[in-house]
Design a protein around this motif. Sequence first.
Motif, short mmCIF file in Angstrom:
data_model
loop_
_atom_site.label_atom_id
_atom_site.label_comp_id
_atom_site.label_asym_id
_atom_site.label_seq_id
_atom_site.Cartn_x
_atom_site.Cartn_y
_atom_site.Cartn_z
N GLY A 18 69.46 25.70 6.86
CA GLY A 18 70.66 25.80 7.67
C GLY A 18 71.84 25.04 7.08
O GLY A 18 72.97 25.54 7.07
N ALA A 19 71.57 23.83 6.58
CA ALA A 19 72.64 23.02 5.99
C ALA A 19 73.21 23.69 4.75
O ALA A 19 74.43 23.66 4.51
CB ALA A 19 72.11 21.63 5.65
N LEU A 26 79.19 28.63 3.43
CA LEU A 26 80.09 29.48 4.19
C LEU A 26 81.25 28.74 4.84
O LEU A 26 82.28 29.35 5.14
CB LEU A 26 79.31 30.22 5.29
N LEU A 27 81.10 27.44 5.10
CA LEU A 27 82.09 26.73 5.91
C LEU A 27 83.47 26.73 5.26
O LEU A 27 84.48 26.96 5.94
CB LEU A 27 81.62 25.28 6.14
N VAL A 75 76.47 18.05 3.74
CA VAL A 75 76.25 18.52 5.11
C VAL A 75 75.13 17.72 5.78
O VAL A 75 75.25 17.32 6.93
CB VAL A 75 75.92 20.02 5.11
N THR A 76 74.03 17.49 5.07
CA THR A 76 72.94 16.71 5.67
C THR A 76 73.36 15.27 5.92
O THR A 76 72.85 14.63 6.85
CB THR A 76 71.69 16.74 4.76
N GLY A 94 61.99 20.33 8.50
CA GLY A 94 62.71 20.03 7.27
C GLY A 94 63.19 21.28 6.56
O GLY A 94 64.33 21.35 6.09
N ALA A 95 62.32 22.29 6.49
CA ALA A 95 62.71 23.56 5.86
C ALA A 95 63.86 24.21 6.60
O ALA A 95 64.81 24.72 5.99
CB ALA A 95 61.50 24.49 5.82
N LEU A 96 63.80 24.18 7.94
CA LEU A 96 64.88 24.76 8.75
C LEU A 96 66.19 24.01 8.56
O LEU A 96 67.26 24.62 8.42
CB LEU A 96 64.46 24.73 10.22
#
Length: 349
Positions: A307-308, A314-315, A326-327, A301-303
């Motif tokens: 990441g999201a 940045l996207l 994102v999620t 979950g933390a990762l």
Amino acid sequence: MTAKDTVAVRVARGAVVFRLQRRSALLTSMLWLCALTLAVAALGLGEFDLRLADTLRVLGGRGTLIEYDVVVRDRLPRVVTGLGVGAAFAVSGAILQRIAANPLVSPDVIGVNAGASFGALLVMTIAGGAGASLVLGALAGALLTSAAIVLIALNRGLNGYRLVLVGIGIAAMLSSAISYLLVRADYHQVLSAASWLTGSLANRGTLHVTIVLVALAAAVPVLLVLGRHLRILELGDDLARTLSGGTTRVRLALITTAVVLAAMATAAAGPIGFIALVAPQITRRLLAGRPVTLGPAAAAGALLVTGADLVARLLFAPTELPVGAVTGVLGAPVLLYLLARANRIGHTG
């Protein structure tokens, strides 16, 4: 793993249990290493980019005032909040999925996050509150919603699919109530609420970090005590009662812990969708279909949230997306897959 398999594990001199724990601990370590590496990278990436060496130098207290302001005051609370929120949502989802023996059960799917959102939005739009009052509103909303879901679902036994159906119905009603609050709110409240309801890590501060870390710190000793009971509950009510006596109190304690974690995470970052659903399923597949222990789920979950959020920043830079957007893109296909798989199993069984 079936009840027969689990019983067999317990009489095998602990050898299989040790192998399972070792594999789980290894996966947990690898996922946390990836999450922390990504978190350090996130501290240096953005509109004001820094090299890794410069980021580490700033964290060591040797950066310029501008670098310190960007890394420590702006990005560090955001990254730490993301790590904590991801872990809290994932542990909450893993607990609920294991209790209900249903991969579709998670706080966002069954309405717990909607209850927390409604409570927080009520405080935000009616009382004009923020900070600690927002946390209390989210917590009260989540607890009342989960109590209603459990009471209705318990009418004929706490069946996993009944829990999902009841939760979806209550979530739909709460969604209508949230829409009503947004309609009657003024323009500035609607803008704040809309960003919060999507799930965002923008402008996080010490308060948000404290909220989620306190929730996790309070949950850890509870889960260390009740973790054994969580494994026993997966064997079924009859066998669980034989091995440990009454199960109702333990089940309610675990559900309450899961709800509080989801509520506090929602209060810190808004209702970030699908992390509680997806993270336990990812770790379950990495563990070759074995029951998901809470450590790997928390790390996954933390990762995922870290990441999201990095992708959200940045996207489309310099425009920043809410992390919940994102999620949602990540989680919606997983939900459809789980629904299709559950329907296929139901027909073949």
